[in-house]
Design a protein around this motif. Sequence first.
Motif, PDB file in Angstrom:
ATOM      1  N   GLU A 306       0.823  -1.205   0.000  1.00  0.00           N
ATOM      2  CA  GLU A 306       0.000   0.000   0.000  1.00  0.00           C
ATOM      3  C   GLU A 306       0.859   1.257   0.000  1.00  0.00           C
ATOM      4  OE1 GLU A 306      -2.421  -0.718   3.410  1.00  0.00           O
ATOM      5  OE2 GLU A 306      -3.419  -2.409   2.420  1.00  0.00           O
ATOM      6  N   GLN A 307       2.119   1.100   0.319  1.00  0.00           N
ATOM      7  CA  GLN A 307       3.032   2.237   0.353  1.00  0.00           C
ATOM      8  C   GLN A 307       4.460   1.719   0.315  1.00  0.00           C
ATOM      9  OE1 GLN A 307       2.136   3.397   4.749  1.00  0.00           O
ATOM     10  NE2 GLN A 307       4.355   3.509   4.534  1.00  0.00           N
ATOM     11  N   ALA A 308       5.406   2.630   0.195  1.00  0.00           N
ATOM     12  CA  ALA A 308       6.810   2.234   0.258  1.00  0.00           C
ATOM     13  C   ALA A 308       7.216   2.097   1.719  1.00  0.00           C
ATOM     14  CB  ALA A 308       7.675   3.279  -0.430  1.00  0.00           C
ATOM     15  N   PHE A 309       8.177   1.223   1.980  1.00  0.00           N
ATOM     16  CA  PHE A 309       8.703   1.072   3.330  1.00  0.00           C
ATOM     17  C   PHE A 309      10.215   1.200   3.280  1.00  0.00           C
ATOM     18  CE2 PHE A 309       4.646  -1.195   3.472  1.00  0.00           C
ATOM     19  CZ  PHE A 309       4.066  -0.586   4.572  1.00  0.00           C
ATOM     20  N   SER A 310      10.739   2.019   4.165  1.00  0.00           N
ATOM     21  CA  SER A 310      12.172   2.303   4.142  1.00  0.00           C
ATOM     22  C   SER A 310      12.970   1.092   4.620  1.00  0.00           C
ATOM     23  CB  SER A 310      12.462   3.492   5.035  1.00  0.00           C
ATOM     24  OG  SER A 310      12.328   3.094   6.377  1.00  0.00           O
ATOM     25  N   PRO A 311      14.236   1.047   4.260  1.00  0.00           N
ATOM     26  CA  PRO A 311      15.089  -0.055   4.725  1.00  0.00           C
ATOM     27  C   PRO A 311      15.089  -0.193   6.244  1.00  0.00           C
ATOM     28  CG  PRO A 311      16.207   1.165   3.003  1.00  0.00           C
ATOM     29  CD  PRO A 311      14.946   1.925   3.312  1.00  0.00           C
ATOM     30  N   MET A 312      15.097   0.930   6.950  1.00  0.00           N
ATOM     31  CA  MET A 312      15.136   0.839   8.411  1.00  0.00           C
ATOM     32  C   MET A 312      13.831   0.296   8.970  1.00  0.00           C
ATOM     33  SD  MET A 312      17.922   1.213   9.836  1.00  0.00           S
ATOM     34  CE  MET A 312      18.845   0.663   8.416  1.00  0.00           C
ATOM     35  N   THR A 313      12.724   0.586   8.306  1.00  0.00           N
ATOM     36  CA  THR A 313      11.448   0.011   8.731  1.00  0.00           C
ATOM     37  C   THR A 313      11.493  -1.501   8.581  1.00  0.00           C
ATOM     38  OG1 THR A 313      10.223   1.997   8.101  1.00  0.00           O
ATOM     39  CG2 THR A 313       8.967  -0.045   8.282  1.00  0.00           C
ATOM     40  N   ILE A 314      12.049  -1.952   7.470  1.00  0.00           N
ATOM     41  CA  ILE A 314      12.171  -3.392   7.233  1.00  0.00           C
ATOM     42  C   ILE A 314      13.059  -4.014   8.304  1.00  0.00           C
ATOM     43  CG2 ILE A 314      13.046  -5.145   5.627  1.00  0.00           C
ATOM     44  CD1 ILE A 314      10.578  -3.757   4.564  1.00  0.00           C
ATOM     45  N   ARG A 315      14.160  -3.349   8.575  1.00  0.00           N
ATOM     46  CA  ARG A 315      15.090  -3.868   9.583  1.00  0.00           C
ATOM     47  C   ARG A 315      14.424  -3.957  10.956  1.00  0.00           C
ATOM     48  NH1 ARG A 315      21.014  -4.227   9.976  1.00  0.00           N
ATOM     49  NH2 ARG A 315      21.377  -4.623  12.165  1.00  0.00           N
ATOM     50  N   PHE A 316      13.748  -2.892  11.326  1.00  0.00           N
ATOM     51  CA  PHE A 316      13.077  -2.852  12.631  1.00  0.00           C
ATOM     52  C   PHE A 316      11.964  -3.899  12.706  1.00  0.00           C
ATOM     53  CE2 PHE A 316      10.161  -0.819  15.770  1.00  0.00           C
ATOM     54  CZ  PHE A 316      11.033  -0.800  16.833  1.00  0.00           C
ATOM     55  N   PHE A 317      11.233  -4.022  11.624  1.00  0.00           N
ATOM     56  CA  PHE A 317      10.159  -5.022  11.529  1.00  0.00           C
ATOM     57  C   PHE A 317      10.704  -6.419  11.826  1.00  0.00           C
ATOM     58  CE2 PHE A 317       7.933  -7.982   8.517  1.00  0.00           C
ATOM     59  CZ  PHE A 317       6.720  -8.026   9.176  1.00  0.00           C
ATOM     60  N   ILE A 318      11.837  -6.722  11.233  1.00  0.00           N
ATOM     61  CA  ILE A 318      12.439  -8.044  11.421  1.00  0.00           C
ATOM     62  C   ILE A 318      12.972  -8.209  12.841  1.00  0.00           C
ATOM     63  CG2 ILE A 318      14.445  -9.446  10.757  1.00  0.00           C
ATOM     64  CD1 ILE A 318      13.832  -8.603   7.839  1.00  0.00           C
ATOM     65  N   LEU A 319      13.554  -7.151  13.379  1.00  0.00           N
ATOM     66  CA  LEU A 319      14.120  -7.247  14.727  1.00  0.00           C
ATOM     67  C   LEU A 319      13.053  -7.294  15.816  1.00  0.00           C
ATOM     68  CD1 LEU A 319      17.096  -4.761  14.312  1.00  0.00           C
ATOM     69  CD2 LEU A 319      17.275  -7.226  14.674  1.00  0.00           C
ATOM     70  N   GLN A 320      11.839  -6.891  15.470  1.00  0.00           N
ATOM     71  CA  GLN A 320      10.757  -6.911  16.469  1.00  0.00           C
ATOM     72  C   GLN A 320      10.224  -8.309  16.721  1.00  0.00           C
ATOM     73  OE1 GLN A 320       7.883  -3.794  15.354  1.00  0.00           O
ATOM     74  NE2 GLN A 320       8.009  -3.192  17.496  1.00  0.00           N
ATOM     75  N   ALA A 321      10.650  -9.251  15.905  1.00  0.00           N
ATOM     76  CA  ALA A 321      10.273 -10.645  16.149  1.00  0.00           C
ATOM     77  C   ALA A 321      11.541 -11.414  16.499  1.00  0.00           C
ATOM     78  CB  ALA A 321       9.633 -11.251  14.910  1.00  0.00           C
ATOM     79  N   HIS A 322      11.403 -12.469  17.275  1.00  0.00           N
ATOM     80  CA  HIS A 322      12.564 -13.288  17.570  1.00  0.00           C
ATOM     81  C   HIS A 322      12.954 -14.058  16.315  1.00  0.00           C
ATOM     82  CE1 HIS A 322      15.363 -15.363  20.226  1.00  0.00           C
ATOM     83  NE2 HIS A 322      15.134 -16.406  19.466  1.00  0.00           N
ATOM     84  N   TYR A 323      14.257 -14.247  16.113  1.00  0.00           N
ATOM     85  CA  TYR A 323      14.690 -14.827  14.843  1.00  0.00           C
ATOM     86  C   TYR A 323      14.230 -16.255  14.626  1.00  0.00           C
ATOM     87  CZ  TYR A 323      18.426 -17.556  17.102  1.00  0.00           C
ATOM     88  OH  TYR A 323      19.118 -18.462  17.867  1.00  0.00           O
ATOM     89  N   ARG A 324      13.881 -16.950  15.720  1.00  0.00           N
ATOM     90  CA  ARG A 324      13.449 -18.338  15.526  1.00  0.00           C
ATOM     91  C   ARG A 324      11.929 -18.473  15.343  1.00  0.00           C
ATOM     92  NH1 ARG A 324      14.160 -21.604  19.607  1.00  0.00           N
ATOM     93  NH2 ARG A 324      15.098 -20.193  21.116  1.00  0.00           N
ATOM     94  N   SER A 325      11.220 -17.357  15.356  1.00  0.00           N
ATOM     95  CA  SER A 325       9.778 -17.408  15.109  1.00  0.00           C
ATOM     96  C   SER A 325       9.498 -17.041  13.660  1.00  0.00           C
ATOM     97  CB  SER A 325       9.047 -16.397  15.989  1.00  0.00           C
ATOM     98  OG  SER A 325       9.297 -16.645  17.334  1.00  0.00           O
ATOM     99  N   THR A 326       8.404 -17.557  13.146  1.00  0.00           N
ATOM    100  CA  THR A 326       7.989 -17.072  11.834  1.00  0.00           C
ATOM    101  C   THR A 326       7.504 -15.637  12.021  1.00  0.00           C
ATOM    102  OG1 THR A 326       5.783 -17.966  12.193  1.00  0.00           O
ATOM    103  CG2 THR A 326       7.303 -19.323  10.906  1.00  0.00           C
ATOM    104  N   LEU A 327       7.603 -14.876  10.974  1.00  0.00           N
ATOM    105  CA  LEU A 327       7.183 -13.476  11.031  1.00  0.00           C
ATOM    106  C   LEU A 327       6.264 -13.244   9.851  1.00  0.00           C
ATOM    107  CD1 LEU A 327       7.368 -10.510  11.941  1.00  0.00           C
ATOM    108  CD2 LEU A 327       9.506 -10.335  10.691  1.00  0.00           C
ATOM    109  N   ASP A 328       5.057 -12.779  10.151  1.00  0.00           N
ATOM    110  CA  ASP A 328       4.077 -12.635   9.087  1.00  0.00           C
ATOM    111  C   ASP A 328       4.073 -11.218   8.535  1.00  0.00           C
ATOM    112  OD1 ASP A 328       2.145 -14.117   7.563  1.00  0.00           O
ATOM    113  OD2 ASP A 328       0.643 -12.789   8.409  1.00  0.00           O
ATOM    114  N   PHE A 329       4.226 -11.127   7.241  1.00  0.00           N
ATOM    115  CA  PHE A 329       4.221  -9.837   6.582  1.00  0.00           C
ATOM    116  C   PHE A 329       2.792  -9.336   6.389  1.00  0.00           C
ATOM    117  CE2 PHE A 329       2.867  -8.190   2.504  1.00  0.00           C
ATOM    118  CZ  PHE A 329       3.405  -6.927   2.528  1.00  0.00           C
TER     119      PHE A 329
END
Length: 490
Positions: A306-329
Amino acid sequence: MENNLILYNTLSRKKEIFTPLKAPFVGMYVCGPTVYGDAHLGHARPAITFDLIYRYLTHLDYKVRYVRNITDVGHLEADADEGEDKIAKKARLEQLEPMEVVQYYSDRYHENMSQLNVKKPSIEPRASGHIIEQIEMVKKIMDEGYAYEVNGSVYFDVFKYNQSHEYGKLSGRVLEDLISNTRDLEGQTEKKNGYDFALWKKAMPEHIMRWPSPWSDGFPGWHMECSAMGCKYLGEYFDIHGGGMDLLFPHHESEIAQSNIANGGDPAKYWVHNNMITINGKKMGKSLNNFITLNEFFNGEHKSLEQAFSPMTIRFFILQAHYRSTLDFSNEALVAAEKGLDKLLKASETLHQLKASDQSDFNVVEMKLNCYRALDDDFNSPILIAHLFEVVKWINQVKHEKAKLKKEDIEALKILFNIFVFQILGLKPEKQSNDDHEIVDGLMNTILDIRKDAKDNKNWGLADKIRDELGKLKIDIKDTKEGASWEIKE
RNA sequence: GGUCUCGUGGCCGAGCGGUUAGGCAGAGGUCUGCAAAACCUUGUACAGCGGUUCGAAUCCGCUCGAGACCUCCA
């Protein structure tokens, strides 16, 4: 720095205390991308996960040698042994030299990684540059009698290996199950058993990427490269081997088998695997064709966005979940990440404007310990972020004079933010820094000055006009007690 | 079919035997010329059914649902 780090080892399926083989040195090998297409969101996960691990270990004063390979040969298109090399296929389609394709997509991958603020690995070896090492390793396995040659191709004898070793100890598979599952695979192959894997493949006439070997002109099997390069740069037994969970089997399992025969033991002590990113509940991946590339996220040009997302948003999005959990986009989840990140970074700026009191309402020392505890517990970045948001609350309360912080505590918080937000989580403000900055600042100060005069004269019409017109230029004006502030939107 | 994992409030996502996770969204309030931001207050959440326990989202069993791997995939 005292080490209380615990990490989850896929090999034991337990959390273990991290004890490097030869402290303070740490060797870490992570399976990198196959460069035959643009990196998508899924590729960002391991990159950022192991970037976090790399940054944290480095912060703990370990001397980390981080090796992340580029797969530029050997990955087959359809069947592991019968298909066509992915790089070669793409090259033929686009009428390019294979190495041209590799160069093009490697460059783009590096550009994306840089945008995501992912640190460069210490060494980034390419499979094509290590053909000799791979051939040597295949020779060793042949000499040990655990590989056989058929028509110029060499296969690993899994059945024989399993009689003295445990094929499946990493992925939790049992060979008997594999037998029953591969038994009815169609097509008669050269392999003795369906679960055997290729160490060297003879190249078909149309196959462009090929190298001479004792067995044929051909190319190495996929699993060989990581074993050979890991061994070359980190030794026969190193600390951490990482990658996506989808590489657990057969890739990592086969690496263990090869290394046990060629080098007499497992290649790595700790196996670390990141989970997948899902889209509509399903794994985002090349094969399902449901992926969104990083570039598409950055420019917003994809039908699912629906919009553009900055690299840092992507990074933060990924870091907000634990790496061993699935993360739903989802767009909603990314918007939430975008706003949360903004709040965090704004607080970091506010921190530098706080007025000190003679006492503190908060325990900064305890907070710092909590931050370390979060990371020490298997790199729990979501917990760390939750702690940081508590600090954000403190900062805003002090700003509004609803709480107090001593000077030394403010300084300690600055250090804390610097360490955890910027150094370890690797977040950074995304303001464009260009040479015009001073001019823009000057202009804005002048304009806001005029607006302040208007406000003082209760000339609301003019004040609003200035704000509205600037708003059209995507410049946000906010009135605060301390005066007006401005920022460029997006 | 085999092996394994997961199911948390409107959304994302921690926790994994007893304590407020956190973010976003929503509601009320403070502040403010207006707006925005910020702050304060506010949420009957743990798929269902049994069991173990003084006590379970957290352990065990079953049921339902979703996914991963078994073929290239980060």
